[in-house]
Design a protein around this motif. Structure first.
Motif: not given
Length: 225
Positions: A74-81, A134-136, A141-144, A146-149
């Motif tokens: 998740i971090t490599e493909n989404l969260a880290g971007r 799910a919390a991770f 991913v979800v919160e960042p 949504h913040a960008l949107m």
């Protein structure tokens, strides 16, 4: 001794070192493929190791558990971007409607059209069974996302391009169609038989519907390209 001289003098050792450095990425890629194909619960650590071409023991040298491996995926493909994606927001010079068009198209190209989109389906289908994961995912991913949107829609409001809507709820007008698109990539159930469903046309159509709903002034619908 300089690294390049060491490599020349001991090519076998150099090859092993480069292979060792590449292993985490290979394991993450193998895990992504298997998690998307089989699901998280059904994928065994041994399978990830085999696909990556290493032993199970080697896998656990880098990742203590299968849960840690999914977090790395998740971090490599989404969260880290998100650092990269927020930087693109800061440097974008066009109108907010054009920014939204760019955002949804690029999201499709970089995520939706790749195996990464399977992570959304994975979390939707298995998240309740793995609350820590799910919390991770929600936090990273979800919160960042949504913040960008929110930043994008608020930019349009502040510039007088969009109506002053409730941004916290309006973001789902963009997010929900993208989730639907991700689901169609991994299940034919959601598309009618005989429909020529084109993802890029879908993304463009949904984005234009959102833009017209938000815009303060009537806009012409762009011709299909």
């Amino acid at each position: 001794m300089p690294r390049f001289l060491s490599d020349k003098l001991c090519p076998v050792r150099a090859k092993r070192e480069r292979r060792k450095e590449a292993r985490p990425g290979e394991l993450i890629q193998a895990a992504l493929e298997l998690f998307v194909e089989k699901g998280f619960a059904a994928t065994r650590s041994e399978e990830v190791a085999v696909r990556a071409g290493v032993s199970k023991g080697t896998l656990f040298l880098y990742f203590q558990s299968k849960e840690d491996l999914l977090k790395a995926v998740i971090t490599e493909n989404l969260a880290g971007r998100f650092t990269e994606w927020n930087a693109e927001f800061e440097s974008f010079e066009g109108s907010t409607p054009d920014m939204l068009r760019y955002c949804t198209r690029v999201w499709w190209e970089r995520v939706g059209a790749t195996p990464i989109s399977g992570l959304t389906k994975l979390m939707l289908s298995e998240g309740n069974n793995f609350p820590e994961l799910a919390a991770f995912y929600r936090r990273e991913v979800v919160e960042p996302g949504h913040a960008l949107m929110r930043r994008i829609l608020q930019r349009g409001i502040d510039r007088g391009e969009f109506l002053a809507v409730d941004v916290d709820h309006a973001i789902y007008s963009v997010v929900a169609p993208m989730i639907f698109l991700f689901l169609t990539q991994h299940s034919a159930t959601w598309v009618e038989d005989g429909i020529a469903f084109d993802p890029l046309t879908y993304v463009s159509t949904q984005t234009e519907i959102v833009i017209r709903g938000l815009s303060r002034e009537p806009l012409p619908f762009p011709s299909a390209t």
